[in-house]
Design a protein around this motif. Sequence first.
Motif, mmCIF file in Angstrom:
data_model
loop_
_atom_site.group_PDB
_atom_site.id
_atom_site.type_symbol
_atom_site.label_atom_id
_atom_site.label_comp_id
_atom_site.label_asym_id
_atom_site.label_seq_id
_atom_site.Cartn_x
_atom_site.Cartn_y
_atom_site.Cartn_z
ATOM 1 N N ARG A 1 0.911 -1.091 0.069
ATOM 2 C CA ARG A 1 -0.140 0.221 -0.063
ATOM 3 C C ARG A 1 1.100 1.238 0.031
ATOM 4 O O ARG A 1 1.560 1.472 0.945
ATOM 5 N N ALA A 2 0.720 2.098 -1.226
ATOM 6 C CA ALA A 2 1.652 3.194 -1.284
ATOM 7 C C ALA A 2 0.883 4.433 -0.806
ATOM 8 O O ALA A 2 -0.211 4.441 -1.213
ATOM 9 N N GLY A 3 1.426 5.172 0.152
ATOM 10 C CA GLY A 3 0.782 6.552 0.482
ATOM 11 C C GLY A 3 1.468 7.451 -0.566
ATOM 12 O O GLY A 3 2.431 7.586 -0.743
ATOM 13 N N VAL A 4 0.581 8.458 -0.908
ATOM 14 C CA VAL A 4 0.921 9.360 -1.919
ATOM 15 C C VAL A 4 0.600 10.949 -1.602
ATOM 16 O O VAL A 4 -0.616 10.994 -1.235
ATOM 17 N N ALA B 1 5.441 12.405 -3.445
ATOM 18 C CA ALA B 1 6.267 11.324 -2.901
ATOM 19 C C ALA B 1 5.300 10.243 -2.845
ATOM 20 O O ALA B 1 4.243 10.449 -2.658
ATOM 21 N N ALA B 2 5.521 9.167 -2.926
ATOM 22 C CA ALA B 2 5.180 7.803 -2.697
ATOM 23 C C ALA B 2 5.792 6.916 -1.860
ATOM 24 O O ALA B 2 6.899 6.872 -1.858
ATOM 25 N N VAL B 3 5.218 6.415 -0.824
ATOM 26 C CA VAL B 3 5.990 5.735 -0.037
ATOM 27 C C VAL B 3 5.041 4.219 0.551
ATOM 28 O O VAL B 3 3.969 4.262 0.751
ATOM 29 N N VAL B 4 5.794 3.228 0.456
ATOM 30 C CA VAL B 4 5.216 1.810 1.041
ATOM 31 C C VAL B 4 6.056 1.608 2.312
ATOM 32 O O VAL B 4 7.213 1.356 2.244
ATOM 33 N N LEU B 5 5.409 1.618 3.376
ATOM 34 C CA LEU B 5 6.085 1.523 4.796
ATOM 35 C C LEU B 5 5.881 -0.074 4.857
ATOM 36 O O LEU B 5 5.154 -0.823 4.353
ATOM 37 N N THR C 1 0.647 -2.264 -4.938
ATOM 38 C CA THR C 1 -0.675 -2.876 -5.230
ATOM 39 C C THR C 1 -1.763 -2.003 -4.741
ATOM 40 O O THR C 1 -2.718 -2.198 -5.733
ATOM 41 N N LEU C 2 -1.751 -1.058 -4.217
ATOM 42 C CA LEU C 2 -2.952 -0.070 -4.083
ATOM 43 C C LEU C 2 -2.138 1.239 -3.691
ATOM 44 O O LEU C 2 -1.051 1.299 -2.910
ATOM 45 N N GLY D 1 -6.290 2.583 -6.929
ATOM 46 C CA GLY D 1 -6.021 3.641 -5.926
ATOM 47 C C GLY D 1 -7.316 3.965 -4.991
ATOM 48 O O GLY D 1 -8.361 3.773 -5.585
ATOM 49 N N ARG D 2 -7.076 4.613 -4.229
ATOM 50 C CA ARG D 2 -8.222 5.241 -3.246
ATOM 51 C C ARG D 2 -7.841 6.579 -2.696
ATOM 52 O O ARG D 2 -6.688 6.705 -2.340
#
Length: 194
Positions: free
Chosen positions: A5-8, A23-27, A96-97, A113-114
């Motif tokens: 899950r990427a935060g954008v 920025a996009a980040v997958v924690l 993946t999201l 995306g959401r």
Amino acid sequence: MIEFRAGVDEAGRGPLAGPVVVAAVVLDPRKPIDGLNDSKKLSEARRETLYPLIIERAWAYSVVLIEAEEIDRLNIFQATMAGMSRAVAGLAPAATLALIDGNKLPKNLPCPGRAIVGGDALEPAISAASILAKVSRDRLMIDLDKQHPGYGFAVHKGYPTPAHLAALQQLGPCSEHRRSFAPVKLLLDQGQLF
């Protein structure tokens, strides 16, 4: 299958100068980071402390710059959406999201995306993206201040403060100014009248 899950999120939609930074980040859920929040709610010192932790502990991150020329060509909304798609596309491993801060999804996302209104305060991955975007942009504006002295970019980061507007009036726009933004456009239009 593991869900990436990427935060954008972005920084710099409102300024008159400089890029929008997305920025996009997958924690990595095994490496939590305490204190993540909307970058605007954190002090500069706190953002600078969290920045290397995010880089070090994230599964993946991507930072994309959309320069003033592209902002002027596309408009600020479309430029931001393009930056979000590029940031997600730049992740390895691939997301993946994509969890997008705001109420709109970019058309060309490489994965589902959401949109989450206020997501930068609600979703840790979006908070992390918010911090990477803000710190990256602030550092860039400090560098641009050295290249274009007199505008005060290091202080106001390109936002339309009274000091920035006064410098713009005195010096005219530099190559980093967004020509489609009202105060800059007005100045350029006035110049063409005389």
